[in-house]
Design a protein around this motif. Structure first.
Motif, mmCIF file in Angstrom:
data_model
loop_
_atom_site.group_PDB
_atom_site.id
_atom_site.type_symbol
_atom_site.label_atom_id
_atom_site.label_comp_id
_atom_site.label_asym_id
_atom_site.label_seq_id
_atom_site.Cartn_x
_atom_site.Cartn_y
_atom_site.Cartn_z
ATOM 1 N N ALA A 221 -5.009 10.379 2.101
ATOM 2 C CA ALA A 221 -4.705 9.027 1.618
ATOM 3 C C ALA A 221 -3.502 9.038 0.685
ATOM 4 O O ALA A 221 -2.633 8.151 0.759
ATOM 5 N N LEU A 222 -3.417 10.052 -0.182
ATOM 6 C CA LEU A 222 -2.269 10.154 -1.092
ATOM 7 C C LEU A 222 -0.978 10.389 -0.317
ATOM 8 O O LEU A 222 0.067 9.793 -0.625
ATOM 9 N N LEU A 223 -1.020 11.247 0.707
ATOM 10 C CA LEU A 223 0.156 11.489 1.537
ATOM 11 C C LEU A 223 0.606 10.209 2.233
ATOM 12 O O LEU A 223 1.808 9.884 2.263
ATOM 13 N N ASN A 224 -0.342 9.458 2.786
ATOM 14 C CA ASN A 224 0.018 8.211 3.469
ATOM 15 C C ASN A 224 0.638 7.200 2.515
ATOM 16 O O ASN A 224 1.579 6.479 2.881
ATOM 17 N N LEU A 225 0.117 7.128 1.291
ATOM 18 C CA LEU A 225 0.681 6.200 0.322
ATOM 19 C C LEU A 225 2.103 6.595 -0.070
ATOM 20 O O LEU A 225 2.986 5.740 -0.212
ATOM 21 N N ARG A 226 2.340 7.890 -0.208
ATOM 22 C CA ARG A 226 3.697 8.330 -0.560
ATOM 23 C C ARG A 226 4.671 8.089 0.583
ATOM 24 O O ARG A 226 5.838 7.724 0.351
ATOM 25 N N SER A 277 -3.629 6.885 -9.268
ATOM 26 C CA SER A 277 -5.089 6.912 -9.273
ATOM 27 C C SER A 277 -5.618 8.023 -8.371
ATOM 28 O O SER A 277 -6.540 8.770 -8.746
ATOM 29 N N LEU A 278 -5.059 8.160 -7.160
ATOM 30 C CA LEU A 278 -5.500 9.222 -6.256
ATOM 31 C C LEU A 278 -5.145 10.600 -6.794
ATOM 32 O O LEU A 278 -5.903 11.558 -6.613
ATOM 33 N N GLU A 280 -5.011 11.464 -9.959
ATOM 34 C CA GLU A 280 -6.002 11.767 -10.995
ATOM 35 C C GLU A 280 -7.350 12.124 -10.373
ATOM 36 O O GLU A 280 -8.074 12.988 -10.888
ATOM 37 N N THR A 281 -7.693 11.465 -9.267
ATOM 38 C CA THR A 281 -8.942 11.798 -8.577
ATOM 39 C C THR A 281 -8.911 13.230 -8.070
ATOM 40 O O THR A 281 -9.899 13.970 -8.191
ATOM 41 N N LEU A 282 -7.788 13.639 -7.492
ATOM 42 C CA LEU A 282 -7.665 15.027 -7.025
ATOM 43 C C LEU A 282 -7.733 16.023 -8.179
ATOM 44 O O LEU A 282 -8.275 17.122 -8.025
ATOM 45 N N MET A 283 -7.209 15.647 -9.329
ATOM 46 C CA MET A 283 -7.307 16.539 -10.493
ATOM 47 C C MET A 283 -8.754 16.750 -10.891
ATOM 48 O O MET A 283 -9.169 17.879 -11.204
ATOM 49 N N VAL A 284 -9.563 15.683 -10.863
ATOM 50 C CA VAL A 284 -10.975 15.815 -11.201
ATOM 51 C C VAL A 284 -11.693 16.688 -10.167
ATOM 52 O O VAL A 284 -12.539 17.525 -10.513
ATOM 53 N N LEU A 285 -11.346 16.524 -8.891
ATOM 54 C CA LEU A 285 -12.034 17.254 -7.833
ATOM 55 C C LEU A 285 -11.616 18.719 -7.739
ATOM 56 O O LEU A 285 -12.415 19.562 -7.321
ATOM 57 N N LYS A 286 -10.387 19.057 -8.127
ATOM 58 C CA LYS A 286 -9.878 20.401 -7.882
ATOM 59 C C LYS A 286 -9.521 21.179 -9.136
ATOM 60 O O LYS A 286 -9.796 22.388 -9.203
ATOM 61 N N ASP A 287 -8.892 20.535 -10.106
ATOM 62 C CA ASP A 287 -8.249 21.284 -11.188
ATOM 63 C C ASP A 287 -9.129 21.512 -12.399
ATOM 64 O O ASP A 287 -8.762 22.288 -13.282
ATOM 65 N N PHE A 288 -10.259 20.841 -12.511
ATOM 66 C CA PHE A 288 -11.099 20.989 -13.700
ATOM 67 C C PHE A 288 -12.418 21.638 -13.340
ATOM 68 O O PHE A 288 -12.879 21.530 -12.223
#
Length: 288
Positions: A221-226, A277-278, A280-288
């Motif tokens: 979804a993030l790729l499509n938005l970009r 927003s997406l 930040e969502t990926l940061m919550v899912l992967k980076d923390f």
């Protein structure tokens, strides 16, 4: 959560809970990354050992002005009310928010507390998974996955009963979720001939696989938005050039051009907000 006014149920959490947790995390980040003074090796080890714990006065510089005003206006002043709020938050269990490291009663600084970061992150990830499932497959699908995560290996009829949906609808939802790699199907054959008529089919959710599927979907979804934003910029390149040259040509002073350029900028702003927003969502899912 929990920043709203009164009137909510106990499940809503204490008022200003979100602002307090945010202030505690900001305090911990500053203590770790910007101590601000030169310190000895022993002092650094002592500070790192107590990293993450805080007392009520430590949070005051990081609280929003409206929260400080609200706590200060109540009987007892900001120190007493902030301590009472932290003690109340430490009693929350679904999910746990704060841990009371040292009791507030009798403590010179109102006690010592620590944010339950792992539990809160787990709660946030579960909510993201539920939101993604609800958006892509509907509320019933999110409920079915919640049932499978709680019960484990289940037949479709058991899932339908626990999710309170018709058996046919449950089977359809399960097959869609299996196709999109949210749930897994295990077949147990009663004989060596692998006869499907006598086999038992069990549905289950593997947390790591579910998390990977959600991350892949959010990343797509993030790729499509970009890509969409890149396309919009290419299409609106003339508008951007005309806006830069408007001081010389006064072309964009026309009301119609102003409205179209404003609409173009609003579209880019919405895409930027969605991308942020997406991300930040990926940061919550992967980076923390």
């Amino acid at each position: 959560e929990g920043d709203g006014g009164g009137g909510g149920g106990e499940s809503d959490g204490p008022r200003h809970a979100g602002a307090v947790v945010r202030a505690a995390l900001m305090h911990a980040a500053r203590e770790e990354h910007a101590p601000g003074v030169e310190e000895s090796e022993e002092g650094r080890h002592g500070r790192m050992a107590g990293l993450g714990t805080f007392s009520p006065p430590d949070l005051v510089p990081y609280l929003p002005p409206d929260v400080i005003g609200s706590l200060r206006s109540q009987i007892g002043g900001i120190d007493r009310n902030l301590t009472a709020l932290l003690v109340r938050m430490s009693k929350l269990r679904h999910p746990p928010v704060l841990l009371e490291v040292e009791e507030a009663r009798g403590h010179p600084r109102g006690g010592k507390f620590e944010v339950c970061t792992r539990q809160l992150l787990r709660r946030m990830r579960d909510r993201i998974h539920h939101r993604v499932l609800s958006s892509h497959h509907g509320v019933v699908a999110a409920r079915v996955v919640s049932v499978l995560r709680t019960r484990g290996h289940c037949e479709s009829d058991v899932v339908a009963e626990d999710a309170m949906v018709p058996a046919r609808e449950a089977r359809e939802v399960l097959h869609r979720l299996h196709r999109d790699r949210y749930v897994d199907l295990f077949d147990m054959h009663m004989t060596k001939t692998h006869n499907t008529g006598t086999a038992i089919f069990l549905w289950d959710v593997i947390p790591s696989r579910l998390s990977k599927t959600v991350i892949d979907n959010v990343g797509t979804a993030l790729l499509n938005l970009r890509l969409r934003r890149q396309h919009e910029v290419e299409v609106g390149k003339d508008w951007m050039d005309r806006a830069k040259e408007s001081g010389a040509t006064e072309e964009n002073f026309h009301e119609g051009d102003k409205r179209k350029f404003h609409k173009f900028c609003m579209g880019l702003d919405r895409l930027d907000r969605a991308c942020l927003s997406l991300d930040e969502t990926l940061m919550v899912l992967k980076d923390f």
